[in-house]
Design a protein around this motif. Sequence first.
Motif, PDB file in Angstrom:
ATOM      1  N   TYR A 232       1.008  -0.984  -0.269  1.00 42.09           N
ATOM      2  CA  TYR A 232       0.092  -0.140   0.069  1.00 42.09           C
ATOM      3  C   TYR A 232       0.575   1.039  -0.232  1.00 42.09           C
ATOM      4  N   ALA A 233       0.866   2.114  -1.158  1.00 38.73           N
ATOM      5  CA  ALA A 233       1.379   3.622  -0.862  1.00 38.73           C
ATOM      6  C   ALA A 233       0.759   4.337  -1.225  1.00 38.73           C
ATOM      7  N   PHE A 234       0.969   5.407  -0.515  1.00 38.67           N
ATOM      8  CA  PHE A 234       0.283   6.534   0.721  1.00 38.67           C
ATOM      9  C   PHE A 234       0.369   7.407  -0.278  1.00 38.67           C
ATOM     10  N   ILE A 235       0.344   8.061  -0.854  1.00 42.53           N
ATOM     11  CA  ILE A 235       0.595   9.915  -1.046  1.00 42.53           C
ATOM     12  C   ILE A 235       0.395  10.814   0.083  1.00 42.53           C
ATOM     13  N   SER A 236       0.901  11.581   1.259  1.00 41.54           N
ATOM     14  CA  SER A 236       1.111  11.944   1.801  1.00 41.54           C
ATOM     15  C   SER A 236       1.509  13.451   1.469  1.00 41.54           C
ATOM     16  N   THR A 237       2.396  14.419   1.852  1.00 41.60           N
ATOM     17  CA  THR A 237       2.973  15.417   2.081  1.00 41.60           C
ATOM     18  C   THR A 237       3.244  15.635   2.691  1.00 41.60           C
ATOM     19  N   VAL A 238       4.736  17.310   2.587  1.00 36.75           N
ATOM     20  CA  VAL A 238       5.872  17.008   3.753  1.00 36.75           C
ATOM     21  C   VAL A 238       4.950  17.873   4.296  1.00 36.75           C
ATOM     22  N   SER A 239       3.983  18.737   4.610  1.00 35.67           N
ATOM     23  CA  SER A 239       3.027  19.220   5.034  1.00 35.67           C
ATOM     24  C   SER A 239       2.689  18.067   6.548  1.00 35.67           C
ATOM     25  N   ALA A 240       2.962  16.850   6.470  1.00 33.30           N
ATOM     26  CA  ALA A 240       2.738  16.886   7.154  1.00 33.30           C
ATOM     27  C   ALA A 240       3.417  16.322   8.619  1.00 33.30           C
ATOM     28  N   ILE A 241       4.769  16.705   8.213  1.00 33.98           N
ATOM     29  CA  ILE A 241       5.653  16.500   9.906  1.00 33.98           C
ATOM     30  C   ILE A 241       5.463  18.056  10.500  1.00 33.98           C
TER      31      ILE A 241
ATOM     32  N   TYR B 133      -4.886  20.475   6.682  1.00 37.34           N
ATOM     33  CA  TYR B 133      -3.972  19.632   5.786  1.00 37.34           C
ATOM     34  C   TYR B 133      -3.180  18.583   5.664  1.00 37.34           C
ATOM     35  N   GLY B 134      -2.513  19.655   6.586  1.00 32.79           N
ATOM     36  CA  GLY B 134      -0.746  18.201   7.103  1.00 32.79           C
ATOM     37  C   GLY B 134      -0.723  17.838   8.380  1.00 32.79           C
ATOM     38  N   VAL B 135      -2.096  18.317   9.390  1.00 33.85           N
ATOM     39  CA  VAL B 135      -2.683  17.354   9.852  1.00 33.85           C
ATOM     40  C   VAL B 135      -2.872  16.395   9.918  1.00 33.85           C
ATOM     41  N   LEU B 136      -4.243  16.063   9.123  1.00 37.22           N
ATOM     42  CA  LEU B 136      -5.065  15.172   9.141  1.00 37.22           C
ATOM     43  C   LEU B 136      -4.125  14.057   8.097  1.00 37.22           C
ATOM     44  N   LYS B 137      -3.281  14.898   7.367  1.00 36.77           N
ATOM     45  CA  LYS B 137      -2.437  13.650   6.547  1.00 36.77           C
ATOM     46  C   LYS B 137      -1.308  12.909   7.243  1.00 36.77           C
ATOM     47  N   ALA B 138      -1.408  13.517   8.604  1.00 39.42           N
ATOM     48  CA  ALA B 138       0.053  12.403   8.976  1.00 39.42           C
ATOM     49  C   ALA B 138      -0.909  11.454  10.039  1.00 39.42           C
ATOM     50  N   GLY B 139      -2.415  12.054  10.555  1.00 37.33           N
ATOM     51  CA  GLY B 139      -3.469  10.591  10.641  1.00 37.33           C
ATOM     52  C   GLY B 139      -3.532   9.648   9.541  1.00 37.33           C
TER      53      GLY B 139
END
Length: 338
Positions: free
Chosen positions: A92-101, A129-135
Amino acid sequence: MRTLVLGGSGFLGRAIVEEALARGHQVTTFNRGQSHPDVPGVEPVHGDRQRTEDLERLTAGRSWDIVVDVNGYVPVEVGEAVRLLSGRAQTYAFISTVSAIDGFPGKPVGDQPELWECAPDAGPDDGDYGVLKAGCERAVEQGFDGNVLIVQPGIILGPHENIARMPWWLTRISHGGQVLAPGDPDSPMQFIDARDIAVFTLEHAERGTRDRYVLTGPTGHITYGQWLELCKEATGSDAEFVWADSQFLVDQGVDPFVELPLWGGPPSEVTENFWSVPTAKAEAAGLRVRPASETVRDTWAWLRDIPEEQRTYGSRRQHGIAADKEAAILSAWAARPA
């Protein structure tokens, strides 16, 4: 290989689908079928990932080698997809974002960055956006029984860009004349072509890599001035760039990142962190970034065939400064005291 792409018809998702097809994969896409046409050659399944019954219809009687999740934004929704796909794919490859850091861009990205605090079952109102991507990342890592690959891109550009930062600049520069350019032409930029993300993601998904990578162009990849000159060259324009001081632009009410896309405002620690994301780990793992000139040229080749009245400058927020506002600021800059 058999590959499922959640999304797969827009910008980055389209690049991933096209790369997977070019590699000989059998590709299934799952999206609502509303925003963009399906890429020829895929098995399209239309549905809404927010509806469990649609996900159950997708997964009934099917299995894949790879899942690439391009459009997961809410942890609880990502977790539901993971629950139904676990055991039906190997990776499973998930496309997140640097904003999740955690802290980015207020803090620099370190060699082993931590994520923002966010629960894997968080809802749409539990963060930005970034916080939710971390989740979302946690939902995949904790819920999928198999290989988990996390990709955290920075700024993504290239053909079919639906955030429309480069398309706006290309269109504006193609009109020629004096063009308001923000800040210092020597300001550094970092961006990555969507097609380079697609290659890296699929190469590692095929191998079953279990890891997390930040993906963007290398530090010193290009300056803002060089980028705009490439846009001018690609369009064959006679544009004359008028470089106005960043603080002057803020005082004139120009909205950073939106009205003059990819300009972050006056120099600060935040802007320095934004354009200096380390890429050594991804480069050591095989990341290859094409020349910026190729990204600009190919984006213009795609865009110029779209009538201007049909071009959109942002799928979520309109990008680009109004012509009358730009003209007024150019006049004010020319009339400023010496």
